[in-house]
Design an enzyme around this catalytic site. Structure first.
Site, short mmCIF file in Angstrom:
data_model
loop_
_atom_site.label_atom_id
_atom_site.label_comp_id
_atom_site.label_asym_id
_atom_site.label_seq_id
_atom_site.Cartn_x
_atom_site.Cartn_y
_atom_site.Cartn_z
N GLY A 1 2.70 1.87 1.34
CA GLY A 1 2.56 1.50 2.74
C GLY A 1 3.11 2.53 3.70
N CYS A 2 3.56 3.66 3.18
CA CYS A 2 4.08 4.73 4.03
C CYS A 2 3.01 5.81 4.20
CB CYS A 2 5.33 5.35 3.42
SG CYS A 2 6.72 4.23 3.33
N GLN A 3 2.89 6.35 5.41
CA GLN A 3 1.96 7.44 5.67
C GLN A 3 2.39 8.68 4.89
OE1 GLN A 3 1.88 8.63 9.76
NE2 GLN A 3 0.43 10.27 9.42
#
Length: 152
Positions: free
Chosen positions: A54-56
């Site tokens: 869920g992290c860029q």
């Protein structure tokens, strides 16, 4: 810097730190500076199972429970300096705390200092994903998950 006695106290100290800056450019520079000081993980910890989804940016997080103290040792790293700075703030709050203390104290300081409003939506989502991962690890330890489960 020594960690405050409670998460609530640490949140107040972080808020005080951010009050020293006049504008958001200075505050973001401070977050970037924090990221530059983050210690890297051991090479083996940069494994796929330790990635925070869920992290860029790429973020790796590992935690162990110290059986003697009952405290979680959390370590993390990223390939982006601003995310490294966010990690540093999260570690100030949650590293070396008991799992239930982590679960009982959401990181309200980010809203208090307005950080959520000044991060891009993808960075804000990444911050929430990192918080979620810390809470997931704390939940596992609070319910007796074995130490090896922290890295998966």
């Amino acid at each position: 810097m020594e960690q405050a006695a409670t998460i609530t106290d640490e949140q107040a100290l972080i808020a005080d730190d951010f009050e020293l800056f006049d504008d958001w450019r200075e505050k973001i520079e401070y977050v970037l500076d924090l990221g530059r000081r983050l210690e890297p993980l051991a090479a083996a910890d940069y494994a796929e199972q330790n990635k925070v989804k869920g992290c860029q940016s790429q973020v790796w997080m590992v935690a162990e429970l110290d059986p003697a103290s009952g405290r979680m040792r959390i370590r993390a790293d990223s390939d982006a300096f601003i995310v490294k700075g966010l990690i540093t703030l999260l570690l100030r709050l949650y590293a070396n705390r008991r799992p239930q203390e982590i679960l009982d104290n959401p990181p309200e300081v980010f809203e208090r200092i307005g950080l959520g409003a000044h991060l891009s939506p993808t960075r804000a989502n990444g911050l929430h994903a990192m918080i979620g991962r810390i809470r997931q690890l704390a939940t596992g330890f609070a319910h007796g998950a074995p130490v090896a489960a922290a890295a998966s």
